[in-house]
Design an enzyme around this catalytic site. Structure first.
Site, PDB file in Angstrom:
ATOM      1  N   GLY A  42       0.816  -1.217   0.000  1.00  0.00           N
ATOM      2  CA  GLY A  42       0.000   0.000   0.000  1.00  0.00           C
ATOM      3  C   GLY A  42       0.846   1.263   0.000  1.00  0.00           C
ATOM      4  CB  CYS A  43       3.788   2.261   1.976  1.00  0.00           C
ATOM      5  SG  CYS A  43       2.947   2.175   3.577  1.00  0.00           S
ATOM      6  CB  THR A  44       5.052   0.320  -2.946  1.00  0.00           C
ATOM      7  OG1 THR A  44       6.011  -0.150  -1.999  1.00  0.00           O
ATOM      8  CG2 THR A  44       5.694   0.419  -4.312  1.00  0.00           C
ATOM      9  CB  ALA A  47       5.552   6.176  -2.536  1.00  0.00           C
TER      10      ALA A  47
END
Length: 155
Positions: A42-44, A47
């Site tokens: 999710g963070c990738t 970003a």
């Protein structure tokens, strides 16, 4: 806890390159997005979504800073691995995430642990917090933040 309408204090965060980022000295609208952990799915995605829109945020006159409690070295690897175009910074002491209440107890599969809530903050040129998104869902979020940033710039 900081809320909409408050003035953002001048926090200093460590950058992946080993420098320091002073949030109060950017002199332009600022998007702070809090993410749980570098290089997780999710963070990738989040970003990359912000990176793909960096030129549009630049045209709106805004800076984007992604914030986690990861060490600067881990953030640097994350940026390099995914060729991210945005600034990521480390809140290792937790001062910024504590000020926004984004660090707290979470649960997954019946276990509780401390972690970062996915949240985004839009700060105007005057340093005032214009908008806070809490418990962010990644799909479509970067575009929604861009629209709010453009609206703020038009005021």
């Amino acid at each position: 806890m900081l809320t909409e309408g408050d003035i953002l204090p001048d926090f200093t965060l460590a950058t992946a390159e080993g420098g320091a980022l002073h949030l109060g000295q950017l002199g332009r609208p600022l998007i702070l997005y809090f993410y749980p952990k570098a290089d997780t799915p999710g963070c990738t995605t989040e970003a990359i979504d912000f990176s793909e829109r960096k030129a549009a945020f630049d045209m709106a006159g805004a800076s984007i800073v992604g914030v986690s409690r990861d060490e600067p070295k881990a953030i640097g690897k994350f940026v390099a691995k995914h060729a991210l175009k945005i600034v990521l910074a480390s809140d290792t002491d937790g001062a910024l995430s504590d000020a926004f209440g984004t660090w707290g107890e979470k649960s997954m599969y019946g276990k509780t642990y401390m972690g970062m809530e996915r949240a985004t903050v839009l700060v105007g040129t005057d340093g005032r917090i214009a908008r806070i998104w809490r418990k962010v869902k990644v799909p479509g979020h970067a575009e929604a933040v861009l629209e709010a940033t453009r609206a703020l710039a038009a005021e």
